[in-house]
Enzyme design. Structure first.
Site, PDB file in Angstrom:
ATOM      1  N   GLU A  99       0.949  -1.302  -0.029  1.00 22.87           N
ATOM      2  CA  GLU A  99      -0.048   0.106  -0.030  1.00 22.87           C
ATOM      3  C   GLU A  99       0.852   1.146  -0.164  1.00 22.87           C
ATOM      4  O   GLU A  99       2.079   1.229   0.460  1.00 22.87           O
ATOM      5  CB  GLU A  99      -1.110  -0.091   1.426  1.00 22.87           C
ATOM      6  CG  GLU A  99      -1.767   1.058   1.531  1.00 22.87           C
ATOM      7  CD  GLU A  99      -3.000   1.423   0.443  1.00 22.87           C
ATOM      8  OE1 GLU A  99      -2.357   1.417  -0.755  1.00 22.87           O
ATOM      9  OE2 GLU A  99      -4.156   1.403   0.720  1.00 22.87           O
ATOM     10  N   ASP A 100       0.444   2.409  -0.563  1.00 24.60           N
ATOM     11  CA  ASP A 100       1.139   3.718  -0.541  1.00 24.60           C
ATOM     12  C   ASP A 100       1.221   4.243   0.879  1.00 24.60           C
ATOM     13  O   ASP A 100       2.125   4.517   1.281  1.00 24.60           O
ATOM     14  CB  ASP A 100       0.487   4.401  -1.537  1.00 24.60           C
ATOM     15  CG  ASP A 100      -1.051   4.739  -1.378  1.00 24.60           C
ATOM     16  OD1 ASP A 100      -1.465   4.010  -0.420  1.00 24.60           O
ATOM     17  OD2 ASP A 100      -1.598   5.620  -2.237  1.00 24.60           O
ATOM     18  N   ASP A 103      -3.515   5.867   6.437  1.00 29.21           N
ATOM     19  CA  ASP A 103      -3.829   7.111   6.994  1.00 29.21           C
ATOM     20  C   ASP A 103      -4.964   6.845   8.077  1.00 29.21           C
ATOM     21  O   ASP A 103      -4.511   6.630   9.188  1.00 29.21           O
ATOM     22  CB  ASP A 103      -4.691   7.851   5.734  1.00 29.21           C
ATOM     23  CG  ASP A 103      -4.981   9.493   6.320  1.00 29.21           C
ATOM     24  OD1 ASP A 103      -4.498  10.071   6.990  1.00 29.21           O
ATOM     25  OD2 ASP A 103      -5.970  10.001   5.428  1.00 29.21           O
ATOM     26  N   PHE A 152      -1.051  16.551   3.704  1.00 22.18           N
ATOM     27  CA  PHE A 152      -1.347  15.689   2.500  1.00 22.18           C
ATOM     28  C   PHE A 152      -0.292  15.722   1.546  1.00 22.18           C
ATOM     29  O   PHE A 152       0.517  16.705   1.176  1.00 22.18           O
ATOM     30  CB  PHE A 152      -2.475  16.553   1.732  1.00 22.18           C
ATOM     31  CG  PHE A 152      -3.285  15.634   0.767  1.00 22.18           C
ATOM     32  CD1 PHE A 152      -3.933  14.579   0.926  1.00 22.18           C
ATOM     33  CD2 PHE A 152      -2.866  15.897  -0.845  1.00 22.18           C
ATOM     34  CE1 PHE A 152      -4.631  13.727   0.102  1.00 22.18           C
ATOM     35  CE2 PHE A 152      -3.333  15.145  -1.647  1.00 22.18           C
ATOM     36  CZ  PHE A 152      -4.421  14.234  -1.123  1.00 22.18           C
ATOM     37  N   ARG A 165       0.878  11.879  -9.818  1.00 24.27           N
ATOM     38  CA  ARG A 165       1.394  10.358  -9.207  1.00 24.27           C
ATOM     39  C   ARG A 165       2.925  10.081  -9.799  1.00 24.27           C
ATOM     40  O   ARG A 165       3.792   9.094  -9.377  1.00 24.27           O
ATOM     41  CB  ARG A 165       0.463   9.316  -9.835  1.00 24.27           C
ATOM     42  CG  ARG A 165      -0.813   9.228  -9.273  1.00 24.27           C
ATOM     43  CD  ARG A 165      -1.497   8.151  -9.769  1.00 24.27           C
ATOM     44  NE  ARG A 165      -3.089   8.084  -9.318  1.00 24.27           N
ATOM     45  CZ  ARG A 165      -3.673   7.836  -8.470  1.00 24.27           C
ATOM     46  NH1 ARG A 165      -2.925   7.377  -7.266  1.00 24.27           N
ATOM     47  NH2 ARG A 165      -4.853   7.840  -8.381  1.00 24.27           N
TER      48      ARG A 165
HETATM   49  P1  5GP Z   1      -7.159   5.490   4.931  1.00 25.40           P
HETATM   50  O1  5GP Z   1      -8.263   4.370   4.336  1.00 25.40           O
HETATM   51  O2  5GP Z   1      -5.900   4.666   5.583  1.00 25.40           O
HETATM   52  O3  5GP Z   1      -7.732   6.759   5.424  1.00 25.40           O
HETATM   53  O4  5GP Z   1      -6.594   5.941   3.543  1.00 25.40           O
HETATM   54  C1  5GP Z   1      -5.708   5.274   2.542  1.00 25.40           C
HETATM   55  C2  5GP Z   1      -5.785   5.818   1.287  1.00 25.40           C
HETATM   56  O5  5GP Z   1      -6.286   7.162   1.365  1.00 25.40           O
HETATM   57  C3  5GP Z   1      -4.495   5.741   0.886  1.00 25.40           C
HETATM   58  O6  5GP Z   1      -4.451   4.371   0.121  1.00 25.40           O
HETATM   59  C4  5GP Z   1      -4.308   6.956  -0.239  1.00 25.40           C
HETATM   60  O7  5GP Z   1      -5.017   6.422  -1.545  1.00 25.40           O
HETATM   61  C5  5GP Z   1      -5.300   7.982   0.314  1.00 25.40           C
HETATM   62  N1  5GP Z   1      -4.475   8.552   1.239  1.00 25.40           N
HETATM   63  C6  5GP Z   1      -4.538   9.177   2.698  1.00 25.40           C
HETATM   64  N2  5GP Z   1      -3.772   9.903   2.926  1.00 25.40           N
HETATM   65  C7  5GP Z   1      -3.152  10.632   1.828  1.00 25.40           C
HETATM   66  C8  5GP Z   1      -2.248  11.512   1.296  1.00 25.40           C
HETATM   67  O8  5GP Z   1      -1.655  12.295   2.315  1.00 25.40           O
HETATM   68  N3  5GP Z   1      -2.278  11.958   0.200  1.00 25.40           N
HETATM   69  C9  5GP Z   1      -2.871  11.013  -0.880  1.00 25.40           C
HETATM   70  N4  5GP Z   1      -2.557  11.444  -2.370  1.00 25.40           N
HETATM   71  N5  5GP Z   1      -3.466  10.240  -0.596  1.00 25.40           N
HETATM   72  C10 5GP Z   1      -3.865   9.801   0.696  1.00 25.40           C
END
Ligand code: 5GP
Length: 176
Positions: A99-100, A103, A152, A165
């Site tokens: 995963e990237d 959050d 962000f 990206r």
């Molecule tokens: P979560 O479900 O953990 O809140 O979010 C996961 C997804 O939200 C990540 O896979 C990503 O696609 C997006 N995301 C969360 N934080 C960021 C951020 O700081 N920048 C970007 N571009 N995407 C984020």
């Protein structure tokens, strides 16, 4: 001047990313030797990290892809959509999710529930980034690149409305 410079401030350079990815790949190689390995790259954000990471994992593996999204612009919608869940028989295999960023943790929580149903011996997670300050559900990250503050970020697979990206670094995005 780079097209991204006005709105994106470099936070982790391409060199920092590649050194960390190499170290993670070596650790994964040492830890997961001995059992068949399936890696699932979480699209689209995890694509670049996954492509780099697998080239540092010196083990036979099968690669799969899965789509998930929860963000619109720079705000999490809180609703996680998971598409194209591969139907694999993972009995006796290790599964590594790539995963990237973690959050709130909601996306990975949803994905892990689905993936655990596939019967893998172990389900492991590698994430390039983690924002612990934003966590809503607890997620254990087996192979983490970097912890970052509540900003962000874009680049290295991460987007703002599908832009940025392709940046080779990770930067903090701001409108001004
Ligand atoms: P979560 O479900 O953990 O809140 O979010 C996961 C997804 O939200 C990540 O896979 C990503 O696609 C997006 N995301 C969360 N934080 C960021 C951020 O700081 N920048 C970007 N571009 N995407 C984020």
């Amino acid at each position: 001047m780079s097209y991204a410079e006005q709105k994106v401030r470099v936070y982790l350079t391409a060199e920092q990313l590649s050194a960390r990815v190499k170290a993670l790949g070596e650790k994964i190689t040492a830890d997961l030797r001995g059992k068949p390995l399936v890696v699932i790259s979480i699209m689209k954000g995890g694509a670049m990290f996954a492509a780099d990471l697998v080239r540092h994992i010196d083990l036979p593996m099968e690669m799969e892809y899965l789509y998930a999204r929860s963000y619109s612009g720079s705000k999490s919608t809180g609703i996680v959509e998971v598409e194209r869940i591969p139907r694999l028989d993972l009995k006796g295999k290790n599964l590594l999710l790539i995963e990237d960023i973690i959050d709130t943790g909601l996306t990975m929580d949803t994905i892990k529930v689905e993936m655990t149903k596939l019967g893998a011996e172990r389900v492991l997670l590698s994430s390039m980034l983690s924002k612990p300050a934003r966590r809503v559900v607890e997620i254990s990250i087996d192979y983490l690149g970097f912890e970052i503050p509540d900003e962000f970020v874009v680049g290295y697979g991460l987007d703002y409305n599908e832009d940025y990206r392709n940046l080779p670094y990770i930067g903090i995005y701001s409108e001004t």
